[in-house]
Design a protein around this motif. Sequence first.
Motif, short mmCIF file in Angstrom:
data_model
loop_
_atom_site.label_atom_id
_atom_site.label_comp_id
_atom_site.label_asym_id
_atom_site.label_seq_id
_atom_site.Cartn_x
_atom_site.Cartn_y
_atom_site.Cartn_z
N SER A 226 0.69 -1.48 0.27
CA SER A 226 0.34 -0.46 -0.46
C SER A 226 0.60 1.02 0.02
O SER A 226 0.19 2.70 -1.02
CB SER A 226 -0.91 0.10 1.07
N TRP B 295 1.30 1.26 -3.96
CA TRP B 295 0.25 1.24 -4.90
C TRP B 295 -1.04 2.16 -4.32
O TRP B 295 -2.15 2.39 -5.14
CB TRP B 295 0.05 0.15 -4.99
N GLY B 296 -0.63 2.86 -2.82
CA GLY B 296 -2.52 3.34 -2.49
C GLY B 296 -3.13 2.55 -1.44
O GLY B 296 -2.86 0.93 -0.90
N CYS B 297 -3.83 2.41 -1.03
CA CYS B 297 -4.85 2.37 0.47
C CYS B 297 -6.07 1.35 -0.57
O CYS B 297 -6.02 0.36 0.13
CB CYS B 297 -5.81 3.20 1.10
N ARG C 73 -6.32 2.58 -13.00
CA ARG C 73 -4.62 2.98 -12.47
C ARG C 73 -3.37 2.94 -13.63
O ARG C 73 -2.68 3.50 -12.80
CB ARG C 73 -4.24 2.33 -10.77
N CYS D 181 2.03 3.65 -9.81
CA CYS D 181 2.46 3.22 -8.37
C CYS D 181 4.07 4.47 -8.28
O CYS D 181 4.37 5.02 -9.08
CB CYS D 181 3.03 1.92 -7.97
N LYS D 182 4.56 4.55 -7.22
CA LYS D 182 5.54 4.97 -6.44
C LYS D 182 6.68 5.04 -7.19
O LYS D 182 7.46 5.72 -7.62
CB LYS D 182 5.12 5.72 -5.07
#
Length: 531
Positions: free
Chosen positions: A437, A440-442, A451, A460-461
């Motif tokens: 997470s 990729w996020g919550c 996405r 993603c980061k």
Amino acid sequence: MKAPMLLLLLFLLLAFVVQSFSMLSLALPLACLLLHLFNTTWLKPQRVRWKLQKQGIRGPQPCFLYGNVPQMQRIQITATKAANHGEIVAHDYTSSLFPYFEQWRKEFGQVYTYSTGNKQHLYVNNPELVKEMNQSLTLDLGKPGYVTKRLAPMLGNGILRSNGIVWAQQRKIIAPEFFVDKVKGMVGLMVESAEPLLRKWEGCIGGGVVAEIRVDEDLRSVSADVISRACFGSSYFKGKHIFSKLRNLQKLMSKQPLLFGVPTFGFFPTGHQKEIRGLEREIESLIWEAVKERKRESSKEKDLMQMILEGAINDHFVVSKDASKRFIVDNCKNIYFAGHESTAVAASWCLMLLALHPEWQARVREEVAQVCREGLIDAESLTKMKTVTMVIQEALRLYPPAAFVSREALEETQIGHFTIPKGVCTWTLIPNLHRDSNNWGCDANEFRPQRFAHGVSSACKVPHAYIPFGLGPRLCLGRNFALAQLKVVLGLIVSKFTFSLSPKYIHSPAYRMIVEPEHGVHILVQRSELG
């Protein structure tokens, strides 16, 4: 330390007894054997652990001789009992398939060490470290020997298992056959191979409205036909038997633990091992017959089998007739297996996810209708399938067929600020990395193809932590081939049919060398109005 000390005391006592009976001729070799066992089973692994611990790398405490294997087995048994397989589709399956990795990750972080027998491992799921490994070009990180030894009946010493110069030479021969331009020329074959599936499903529906279909075996047939025709020319008829035998061999080999088998000292093969060996010989015989048939043919078009044949002749590492035959058969086994099994499983997961999300079916159906002239899929239309690509990328994020990227430090190797001692195996758990997470996020456990609307770099980061096809110089050679085939198959199916999950579907991902649906994917299919 009780067990090692006991072993050492036994050694000293035995040496004393032997000497007391004046059997000096036996004392020295016996003492050397005991010292060798003591060094192999405890001292050497302990030195490696010390080197890792000095760098701040922690991990579970191993027991003598078996390392952390008993602990892994206990954790797995507990997780299996607690698993809740059924109608509820929960995409995060790592805690049931690989619970020991999850438990230790929570306790020790994204980098920790553990052991199986006298083999030391390093779990690496830190995105930045994975990124560095991704960019590394060294041949000092190869496939773990103890794992590939267990996979030898399936892979021989082909490109998926070999290391160093031998691997580099095999890659040089095989890689060009999967370059983008080559794959574009295979799209027509992919469409032709998928058409029997469409006709079969049409026949299942017949005069009715809905048909229930288990899709995984049909998708394996399509994938097997594609790899046979595209890579092995007219020998593809024999491919049906080869794929069937490979599938049986895969199931047999999956019954034995791949990741944490208990060390044994047996000298005689078990019935299970004899069965594996028998299947291995049958597969090799079928492949060699296909090779001989290919040799008899005269064709101006060079397919992959022809390239492998020429490589076996021209490769200066292949110095004998037996070595040449082994080179050819092993690499054909690798391509037959990797070229169809992973792609078919990926397609099954894609259809499962689309069955859960009819809104994405509709978007894919609309896109295919727009980009395909007269409903025909070709190489040009594949490049325009942005929505299909997003769906595939998200499916490969949640359900990457390959669960791990595993490497062995063939020489002492530097990864980030860590020095990896020679002989240590590194493991990256891909589905866990894909669900981080922080990266990729919550909503990391949710199916959200959007996405990937602007590519992996914006999804993603740390984009280098998205590795469904592996990482580094050993990135899957068939990546372009697999993606093109997935686009063709999904595009054709979704344009012809609408579908939902059947009540018979049981969501139970299983690890059988790759992560596949344990009970298959059952869907309810009906004709699309656009189809």
